[in-house]
Write a protein that holds these residues in place. Structure first.
Motif, PDB file in Angstrom:
ATOM      1  N   VAL A  35      30.265 -95.224  95.456  1.00 44.45           N
ATOM      2  CA  VAL A  35      30.694 -95.383  96.858  1.00 44.45           C
ATOM      3  C   VAL A  35      32.188 -95.678  96.926  1.00 44.45           C
ATOM      4  O   VAL A  35      32.909 -95.110  97.755  1.00 44.45           O
ATOM      5  CB  VAL A  35      29.875 -96.501  97.538  1.00 44.45           C
ATOM      6  CG1 VAL A  35      30.475 -96.866  98.895  1.00 44.45           C
ATOM      7  CG2 VAL A  35      28.431 -96.066  97.707  1.00 44.45           C
ATOM      8  N   GLN A  36      32.671 -96.548  96.049  1.00 52.11           N
ATOM      9  CA  GLN A  36      34.097 -96.874  96.052  1.00 52.11           C
ATOM     10  C   GLN A  36      34.952 -95.654  95.707  1.00 52.11           C
ATOM     11  O   GLN A  36      35.989 -95.413  96.333  1.00 52.11           O
ATOM     12  CB  GLN A  36      34.363 -97.999  95.047  1.00 52.11           C
ATOM     13  CG  GLN A  36      35.808 -98.440  95.003  1.00 52.11           C
ATOM     14  CD  GLN A  36      36.034 -99.567  94.028  1.00 52.11           C
ATOM     15  OE1 GLN A  36      36.563-100.600  94.372  1.00 52.11           O
ATOM     16  NE2 GLN A  36      35.621 -99.375  92.780  1.00 52.11           N
ATOM     17  N   ARG A  40      37.621 -93.953  98.273  1.00 50.18           N
ATOM     18  CA  ARG A  40      39.030 -93.839  97.864  1.00 50.18           C
ATOM     19  C   ARG A  40      39.534 -92.425  98.113  1.00 50.18           C
ATOM     20  O   ARG A  40      40.664 -92.217  98.548  1.00 50.18           O
ATOM     21  CB  ARG A  40      39.176 -94.196  96.374  1.00 50.18           C
ATOM     22  CG  ARG A  40      39.068 -95.677  96.069  1.00 50.18           C
ATOM     23  CD  ARG A  40      39.442 -95.945  94.613  1.00 50.18           C
ATOM     24  NE  ARG A  40      40.811 -95.497  94.357  1.00 50.18           N
ATOM     25  CZ  ARG A  40      41.889 -96.191  94.656  1.00 50.18           C
ATOM     26  NH1 ARG A  40      41.757 -97.373  95.242  1.00 50.18           N
ATOM     27  NH2 ARG A  40      43.085 -95.727  94.388  1.00 50.18           N
ATOM     28  N   ALA A  41      38.674 -91.445  97.806  1.00 45.06           N
ATOM     29  CA  ALA A  41      39.065 -90.058  98.045  1.00 45.06           C
ATOM     30  C   ALA A  41      39.198 -89.780  99.538  1.00 45.06           C
ATOM     31  O   ALA A  41      40.109 -89.067  99.975  1.00 45.06           O
ATOM     32  CB  ALA A  41      38.049 -89.117  97.413  1.00 45.06           C
ATOM     33  N   ILE A  42      38.288 -90.339 100.334  1.00 42.81           N
ATOM     34  CA  ILE A  42      38.345 -90.123 101.786  1.00 42.81           C
ATOM     35  C   ILE A  42      39.626 -90.704 102.372  1.00 42.81           C
ATOM     36  O   ILE A  42      40.228 -90.114 103.273  1.00 42.81           O
ATOM     37  CB  ILE A  42      37.098 -90.743 102.455  1.00 42.81           C
ATOM     38  CG1 ILE A  42      35.848 -89.956 102.063  1.00 42.81           C
ATOM     39  CG2 ILE A  42      37.246 -90.775 103.975  1.00 42.81           C
ATOM     40  CD1 ILE A  42      34.561 -90.553 102.588  1.00 42.81           C
ATOM     41  N   GLN A  43      40.071 -91.841 101.864  1.00 45.16           N
ATOM     42  CA  GLN A  43      41.292 -92.478 102.363  1.00 45.16           C
ATOM     43  C   GLN A  43      42.545 -91.979 101.640  1.00 45.16           C
ATOM     44  O   GLN A  43      43.610 -92.578 101.765  1.00 45.16           O
ATOM     45  CB  GLN A  43      41.173 -93.999 102.212  1.00 45.16           C
ATOM     46  CG  GLN A  43      40.070 -94.598 103.088  1.00 45.16           C
ATOM     47  CD  GLN A  43      40.054 -96.105 103.059  1.00 45.16           C
ATOM     48  OE1 GLN A  43      40.941 -96.753 102.493  1.00 45.16           O
ATOM     49  NE2 GLN A  43      39.046 -96.699 103.687  1.00 45.16           N
ATOM     50  N   HIS A  44      42.407 -90.880 100.902  1.00 47.67           N
ATOM     51  CA  HIS A  44      43.549 -90.218 100.246  1.00 47.67           C
ATOM     52  C   HIS A  44      44.245 -91.110  99.228  1.00 47.67           C
ATOM     53  O   HIS A  44      45.457 -91.077  99.076  1.00 47.67           O
ATOM     54  CB  HIS A  44      44.556 -89.721 101.289  1.00 47.67           C
ATOM     55  CG  HIS A  44      43.981 -88.703 102.221  1.00 47.67           C
ATOM     56  ND1 HIS A  44      43.776 -87.400 101.873  1.00 47.67           N
ATOM     57  CD2 HIS A  44      43.546 -88.821 103.506  1.00 47.67           C
ATOM     58  CE1 HIS A  44      43.255 -86.739 102.894  1.00 47.67           C
ATOM     59  NE2 HIS A  44      43.092 -87.580 103.899  1.00 47.67           N
ATOM     60  N   GLN A  88      46.063 -98.890  95.210  1.00 45.80           N
ATOM     61  CA  GLN A  88      45.659 -99.349  96.541  1.00 45.80           C
ATOM     62  C   GLN A  88      44.150 -99.539  96.578  1.00 45.80           C
ATOM     63  O   GLN A  88      43.395 -98.774  95.982  1.00 45.80           O
ATOM     64  CB  GLN A  88      46.076 -98.325  97.603  1.00 45.80           C
ATOM     65  CG  GLN A  88      47.579 -98.113  97.723  1.00 45.80           C
ATOM     66  CD  GLN A  88      48.288 -99.346  98.245  1.00 45.80           C
ATOM     67  OE1 GLN A  88      47.764-100.075  99.089  1.00 45.80           O
ATOM     68  NE2 GLN A  88      49.489 -99.596  97.748  1.00 45.80           N
ATOM     69  N   THR A  89      43.712-100.565  97.281  1.00 43.84           N
ATOM     70  CA  THR A  89      42.287-100.820  97.426  1.00 43.84           C
ATOM     71  C   THR A  89      41.775-100.178  98.713  1.00 43.84           C
ATOM     72  O   THR A  89      42.531 -99.924  99.651  1.00 43.84           O
ATOM     73  CB  THR A  89      41.997-102.328  97.464  1.00 43.84           C
ATOM     74  OG1 THR A  89      42.744-102.928  98.528  1.00 43.84           O
ATOM     75  CG2 THR A  89      42.389-102.978  96.146  1.00 43.84           C
TER      76      THR A  89
END
Length: 405
Positions: A186-187, A191-195, A392-393
Motif C-alpha cells: 500500500v505504501q 508513493r507512486a500515486i503522489q509522484h 519524502q513520506t
C-alpha cells in the motif's frame, strides 16, 4: 484486481520517468523530517526476511541438532532470496501431489481419511518406516499406498489438529508478515500515486512479496517445522524399501510397487483393494507447478523492469539494471520454449542435438543466476545516490476527509 495492477504499473512507469532529471542526493541520508536511507533499507530487509522465514515449510529433518536446524533454515532462506520461484515450484508441486493422493486414498464412499494436511505431512518425510534391520527410511508415495493396501497403515496416526500442534507455525508471526506485506504494498502504491520516487530495492521487494503470497497459499495446510516423524515398524523387507532403493533398482516393480506378501503386522480386515498399484500424478500436479515456475521466473524479472527509468548513481549502473531486468524476464521463457520444443519433437534423443541444447540451457541458467545476483547488488548500490523526493513520506492526511466547523 487486474485494473489495480495495471494502475500500479502505469503510475510507477510515469513516476520513474519523471525522476530521471532530478538532482541526486549522495551519501547516507538521516531521517529527522522524513524517511532516510536506513528507513528504506530496514523496511525492505524486514519485509523480505519475515516473508521468507514464515513462508518456508521444510521437510522433517533427519538430524535434530539445533545448529543444523538453524543452518538448514538459513540456507533455504538464502535460496528463497536468490530464487523464490524455486520455493514456489516446490510448494505448488507438494500441494497438487498431496491433493491427488488425498483424493486417491479416499474410500469408496468418498470419505477422506487422509486430509490435505496429513498427506502433505507424509510428503515432507513425516511418515517413515523401520526395516527389520533397524534402518529408518522415508516412505515414498508408492510405499505409502502399498502399506495402506496391506492394512499396515489404516488411517493417519495423528489427527490434523495434532499435526498442527506438533508444528511450530506461529499464527502471530504469520499475521505480522501479512500486515507487513499489506503495509509495504500500500505504501509503495501511494508513493507512486503522489509522484514520489520508488527505489530499485523497493521494487525488488514487491517482487519478493508477490511470490511469497502464492507460497503462503500452497503451504497453508502443511505443518511447519515439524522435527520428528511418525515411524512404522515393518517386518517385511520388501515393504520397507525406501524411495532411494526403489529408484536405484533395475526393476522398481520388485520393491515399492509390487504386491508383497502380507507381513506379520498386516491387518487383513483393513486391506484396501480399491487403490491403484502405483501413484500416477494428475494433470494439475504435472502441469501447473511448471507453468507457475516459468510465469513467476519471468514475472520476477518483469517487476524489476518497472525501475527502467529510475535514477541510478551512474549511467552504467542504469544500463546494467536494464540489461539484467530484460535478461531475467526473457531467459526463463526461452529455456521453457527450448525444453518444450525438444521434448515435443524428440530432439533430446539425438546425441548432437541433446548436447547442444544442454549446453545452451546451461548457459541460460548461468546467465539468469548472474543477472539475478547483479540486480540484487545494484539495488543496494543505488541507495548511495537517490533523488530528493525518494526521501519524502506519503501524505496520508490528503486521504482523510476534513469537515468544516
Amino acid at each position: 484486481m487486474s485494473s489495480l495492477a495495471y494502475l500500479f504499473v502505469l503510475v510507477l512507469r510515469v513516476t520513474n520517468a519523471q525522476a530521471v532529471n532530478e538532482e541526486l542526493i549522495h551519501g547516507w541520508v538521516p531521517e529527522p523530517h522524513g524517511r532516510g536511507t536506513w528507513s528504506i533499507l530496514w523496511s525492505c530487509l524486514a519485509t523480505i526476511f519475515i516473508c521468507t522465514w514464515s513462508s518456508l515449510h521444510l521437510d522433517v529433518p533427519k538430524r535434530h541438532n539445533g545448529w543444523y536446524l538453524l543452518c538448514r533454515k538459513l540456507g533455504w532462506m538464502f535460496l528463497a532470496t536468490l530464487a523464490p520461484e524455486i520455493i514456489l515450484l516446490k510448494s505448488a508441486n507438494n500441494f497438487f501431489e498431496a491433493r491427488d493422493v488425498s483424493n486417491t486414498l479416499a474410500t469408496k464412499d468418498k470419505k477422506k481419511e487422509w486430509t490435505l494436511t496429513q498427506t502433505q505431512f507424509a510428503f515432507a518425510g513425516g511418515i517413515r518406516t523401520r526395516s527389520p534391520e533397524g534402518e529408518v527410511s522415508k516412505c515414498s508415495l508408492e510405499n505409502l499406498a502399498t502399506l495402506i493396501r496391506q492394512g499396515i497403515i489404516d488411517s493417519p496416526a495423528l489427527s490434523e489438529e495434532e499435526l498442527q500442534s506438533r508444528g511450530k507455525s506461529d499464527l502471530v508471526i504469520k499475521l505480522i508478515a501479512l500486515l507487513q506485506i499489506i503495509w509495504f504494498v500500500v505504501q509503495t502504491l501511494f508513493r507512486a500515486i503522489q509522484h514520489y520516487q520508488t527505489t530499485a530495492i523497493e521494487i525488488m521487494t514487491v517482487a519478493f512479496v508477490s511470490c511469497s503470497i502464492f507460497i503462503y497459499g500452497f503451504s497453508m495446510f502443511q505443518p511447519q517445522d515439524v522435527e520428528y516423524p511418525t515411524i512404522y515398524e515393518i517386518q517385511n523387507a520388501a515393504l520397507a524399501q525406501d524411495e532411494t532403493a526403489a529408484k536405484s533398482s533395475p526393476d522398481p516393480s520388485s520393491h515399492a510397487g509390487e504386491e508383497a506378501e502380507p507381513s506379520p503386522l498386516t491387518n487383513t480386515s483393513k486391506q484396501r483393494t480399491d487403490l491403484p498399484s502405483k501413484y500416477v500424478p494428475g494433470w494439475a500436479a504435472e502441469t501447473i507447478p511448471a507453468v507457475l515456475f516459468v510465469l513467476f521466473a519471468c514475472g520476477f524479472g518483469a517487476f524489476h523492469c518497472l525501475a527502467w527509468n529510475s535514477s541510478f548513481p551512474t549511467s552504467k549502473e542504469q544500463l546494467a539494471w536494464r540489461i539484467c531486468s530484460a535478461a531475467t524476464t526473457g531467459l526463463p521463457a526461452l529455456a521453457a520454449l527450448e525444453l518444450f520444443v525438444g521434448l515435443t519433437f524428440g530432439w533430446f534423443q539425438y546425441n548432437f542435438l541433446a548436447i547442444a541444447m544442454g549446453v545452451l540451457l546451461f548457459l541460460m541458467v548461468v546467465l539468469y543466476i548472474m543477472g539475478r545476483i547483479t540486480l540484487i547488488v545494484l539495488a543496494f548500490m543505488s541507495l548511495r545516490a537517490l533523488p530528493a523526493n525518494a526521501f519524502q513520506t506519503v501524505n496520508w492526511n490528503s486521504y482523510i476527509p476534513h469537515f468544516a466547523a
